[in-house]
Design a protein around this motif. Sequence first.
Motif, PDB file in Angstrom:
ATOM      1  N   TYR A   1      -9.425 -91.113   1.442  1.00 40.46           N
ATOM      2  CA  TYR A   1      -8.580 -90.043   0.896  1.00 40.46           C
ATOM      3  C   TYR A   1      -8.950 -88.692   1.508  1.00 40.46           C
ATOM      4  O   TYR A   1      -8.082 -87.888   1.857  1.00 40.46           O
ATOM      5  N   LEU A   2     -10.239 -88.450   1.691  1.00 41.79           N
ATOM      6  CA  LEU A   2     -10.675 -87.176   2.262  1.00 41.79           C
ATOM      7  C   LEU A   2     -10.300 -87.044   3.737  1.00 41.79           C
ATOM      8  O   LEU A   2     -10.145 -85.929   4.244  1.00 41.79           O
ATOM      9  N   THR A   3     -10.131 -88.186   4.449  1.00 41.07           N
ATOM     10  CA  THR A   3      -9.685 -88.092   5.846  1.00 41.07           C
ATOM     11  C   THR A   3      -8.244 -87.615   5.938  1.00 41.07           C
ATOM     12  O   THR A   3      -7.795 -87.217   7.023  1.00 41.07           O
ATOM     13  N   LEU A   4      -7.491 -87.674   4.838  1.00 44.52           N
ATOM     14  CA  LEU A   4      -6.124 -87.175   4.828  1.00 44.52           C
ATOM     15  C   LEU A   4      -6.072 -85.664   4.666  1.00 44.52           C
ATOM     16  O   LEU A   4      -5.004 -85.055   4.769  1.00 44.52           O
ATOM     17  N   TRP A   5      -7.232 -85.045   4.411  1.00 44.81           N
ATOM     18  CA  TRP A   5      -7.307 -83.603   4.149  1.00 44.81           C
ATOM     19  C   TRP A   5      -8.223 -82.860   5.110  1.00 44.81           C
ATOM     20  O   TRP A   5      -8.030 -81.655   5.333  1.00 44.81           O
ATOM     21  N   PHE A   6      -9.219 -83.546   5.675  1.00 46.03           N
ATOM     22  CA  PHE A   6     -10.212 -82.886   6.524  1.00 46.03           C
ATOM     23  C   PHE A   6     -10.315 -83.588   7.880  1.00 46.03           C
ATOM     24  O   PHE A   6     -10.407 -84.822   7.929  1.00 46.03           O
ATOM     25  N   PRO A   7     -10.345 -82.855   8.986  1.00 42.86           N
ATOM     26  CA  PRO A   7     -10.567 -83.463  10.305  1.00 42.86           C
ATOM     27  C   PRO A   7     -12.004 -83.921  10.449  1.00 42.86           C
ATOM     28  O   PRO A   7     -12.891 -83.518   9.686  1.00 42.86           O
TER      29      PRO A   7
ATOM     30  N   LYS B   1      -0.416 -75.872   4.977  1.00 43.94           N
ATOM     31  CA  LYS B   1      -0.204 -77.291   5.269  1.00 43.94           C
ATOM     32  C   LYS B   1      -0.121 -77.517   6.770  1.00 43.94           C
ATOM     33  O   LYS B   1      -0.696 -78.470   7.310  1.00 43.94           O
ATOM     34  N   GLN B   2       0.622 -76.651   7.463  1.00 38.86           N
ATOM     35  CA  GLN B   2       0.792 -76.806   8.901  1.00 38.86           C
ATOM     36  C   GLN B   2      -0.536 -76.712   9.639  1.00 38.86           C
ATOM     37  O   GLN B   2      -0.802 -77.457  10.591  1.00 38.86           O
ATOM     38  N   MET B   3      -1.394 -75.800   9.185  1.00 35.63           N
ATOM     39  CA  MET B   3      -2.713 -75.652   9.803  1.00 35.63           C
ATOM     40  C   MET B   3      -3.525 -76.947   9.684  1.00 35.63           C
ATOM     41  O   MET B   3      -4.160 -77.396  10.641  1.00 35.63           O
ATOM     42  N   VAL B   4      -3.468 -77.565   8.496  1.00 35.09           N
ATOM     43  CA  VAL B   4      -4.196 -78.823   8.297  1.00 35.09           C
ATOM     44  C   VAL B   4      -3.596 -79.932   9.147  1.00 35.09           C
ATOM     45  O   VAL B   4      -4.326 -80.696   9.798  1.00 35.09           O
ATOM     46  N   PHE B   5      -2.271 -80.030   9.186  1.00 37.12           N
ATOM     47  CA  PHE B   5      -1.631 -81.064   9.994  1.00 37.12           C
ATOM     48  C   PHE B   5      -1.948 -80.897  11.472  1.00 37.12           C
ATOM     49  O   PHE B   5      -2.136 -81.887  12.191  1.00 37.12           O
ATOM     50  N   ASP B   6      -2.004 -79.656  11.956  1.00 38.83           N
ATOM     51  CA  ASP B   6      -2.362 -79.423  13.355  1.00 38.83           C
ATOM     52  C   ASP B   6      -3.762 -79.939  13.656  1.00 38.83           C
ATOM     53  O   ASP B   6      -4.007 -80.569  14.695  1.00 38.83           O
ATOM     54  N   ASP B   7      -4.708 -79.699  12.733  1.00 39.32           N
ATOM     55  CA  ASP B   7      -6.076 -80.180  12.932  1.00 39.32           C
ATOM     56  C   ASP B   7      -6.139 -81.705  12.885  1.00 39.32           C
ATOM     57  O   ASP B   7      -6.862 -82.333  13.668  1.00 39.32           O
ATOM     58  N   LEU B   8      -5.385 -82.296  11.976  1.00 36.66           N
ATOM     59  CA  LEU B   8      -5.381 -83.755  11.884  1.00 36.66           C
ATOM     60  C   LEU B   8      -4.765 -84.389  13.123  1.00 36.66           C
ATOM     61  O   LEU B   8      -5.181 -85.462  13.566  1.00 36.66           O
ATOM     62  N   ARG B   9      -3.768 -83.707  13.707  1.00 35.85           N
ATOM     63  CA  ARG B   9      -3.167 -84.213  14.941  1.00 35.85           C
ATOM     64  C   ARG B   9      -4.163 -84.128  16.103  1.00 35.85           C
ATOM     65  O   ARG B   9      -4.264 -85.031  16.927  1.00 35.85           O
ATOM     66  N   LYS B  10      -4.932 -83.046  16.149  1.00 35.68           N
ATOM     67  CA  LYS B  10      -5.983 -82.931  17.163  1.00 35.68           C
ATOM     68  C   LYS B  10      -6.986 -84.082  17.015  1.00 35.68           C
ATOM     69  O   LYS B  10      -7.471 -84.638  17.996  1.00 35.68           O
ATOM     70  N   ASP B  11      -7.297 -84.395  15.762  1.00 36.67           N
ATOM     71  CA  ASP B  11      -8.230 -85.487  15.489  1.00 36.67           C
ATOM     72  C   ASP B  11      -7.708 -86.807  16.027  1.00 36.67           C
ATOM     73  O   ASP B  11      -8.451 -87.612  16.587  1.00 36.67           O
ATOM     74  N   ALA B  12      -6.395 -87.048  15.850  1.00 37.67           N
ATOM     75  CA  ALA B  12      -5.791 -88.286  16.335  1.00 37.67           C
ATOM     76  C   ALA B  12      -5.902 -88.384  17.849  1.00 37.67           C
ATOM     77  O   ALA B  12      -6.200 -89.449  18.405  1.00 37.67           O
TER      78      ALA B  12
END
Length: 447
Positions: A137-143, A222-233
């Motif tokens: 669950y935390l991986t959905l919020w933090f890179p 939200k966009q800032m978090v999604f951008d970081d998660l995309r970088k993680d991917a």
Amino acid sequence: MNETLDSKSSAKAAESRVYSKITRRLIPFLILCYFFAYLDRVNVGFAKLHMQDALSFSDTVYGLGAGIFFIGYFLFEMPSNLLMQRFGPRFWIARIMATWAVLSAGMMFVTTPTQFYVVRFLLGVAEAGFFPGIVFYLTLWFPSWRSARTLGLFILVTPLSTIIGSPLSGLILKLFEDVGGLHNWQWLFLVEAVPSFLLAFVVLRYLDNDVKSAKWLSDAEKQMVFDDLRKDAVNRERANRGKVDSSLKGMLANGYVWLPSIIKSSGVNDDFYIGLLAALPYVFGAAFMVWNSRHSDLKQERRWHIAIPALIGCVGLALSAYCSGSTFWMMAWICVAMSGTLALIPTYISLPGALLSGTAAAAGIAFVNSVGNLAGFFGPTVLGWLKDATGRTDLGLYILAGFLLLCAPLILALPARLANPKKVIAVPEQNTAQPDAAHPDNAALRR
């Protein structure tokens, strides 16, 4: 030049504010939930001080019953995490908490070894998936480059549960003997199960399934978090050389109970004082765990932040066994052992989330945790058998120290490019009109 530096500094400050906001919203509440989960899991160790004599259970019987919890946990942890993807974290976490609370309270009705085994096994089944589910669950919020410190804060609940829960359990045992015609160990199971049941209903109202459904975050946040998660991917794909598989198949291909009794055997007999002493190692463990996880993120390094604490834990366990005749020195070395073993957990648990994504991440986190929890079965079982056979518990501590010693070379064999997170990369341009699509894990949780 100065404008560029000011812009970067402003962006970094904005990013820190967003993740601090998410941390304040999620982590304290998740800590509260896991506090009672952990308390319901380990109170069997304090109940042993009286339950074993009341029911005439041998050390072997009690050790097997305490450990069989982890067999149920092992068998159902991965299916539970996969079902969480289907039903959503909010509902599934609430379901887990309600069922384990009922079964934990049911321990007060146990009278035979068979009943003890069955209820403990079912308790493991009920709780399976809670810890790895929270980690996923935390991986959905933090890179991943923030994962060790975030998990360090969450897993801080493990020592906190013992620091607070041990004296509390000892106090319940001391105050509730023969109240209402029940034994104190029966009250222990009942009293400590009620908060978990009530919190299950709070989960349904308080938790959000993912970033998209968080009304307390603005669109820009939200966009800032999604951008970081995309970088993680993209980082995962590069680290795995383009071979990231988010399916279950991809995960499979990518590659306490005795502490109160040990303290009592050293000459301490008062239940409350036993509780206080059992809490002490976790104070040191909590401090070292937080420092190690934060330092791991600061240095963007994982392997040595796991290997060194494992060696410290090994030395502490071995010397605590050697000094078992002295309460002072035994407790001192147990403090060292707990510092090492707790310190490696957040950094170690962060690895599957950094290497895998989607269903593979959910299953991978559950698989790693479930296999690790098999030690929860073999530890109490072997210690119980050794206690009955030899009258000693130090031999079991030497065995556990050996496993920690083995951990260090195994983790150092992992390639650094896979283990160490990277924050700054070039990310291909993408359409961000629908930010909820940016993170591959969110597709499974859009409900």
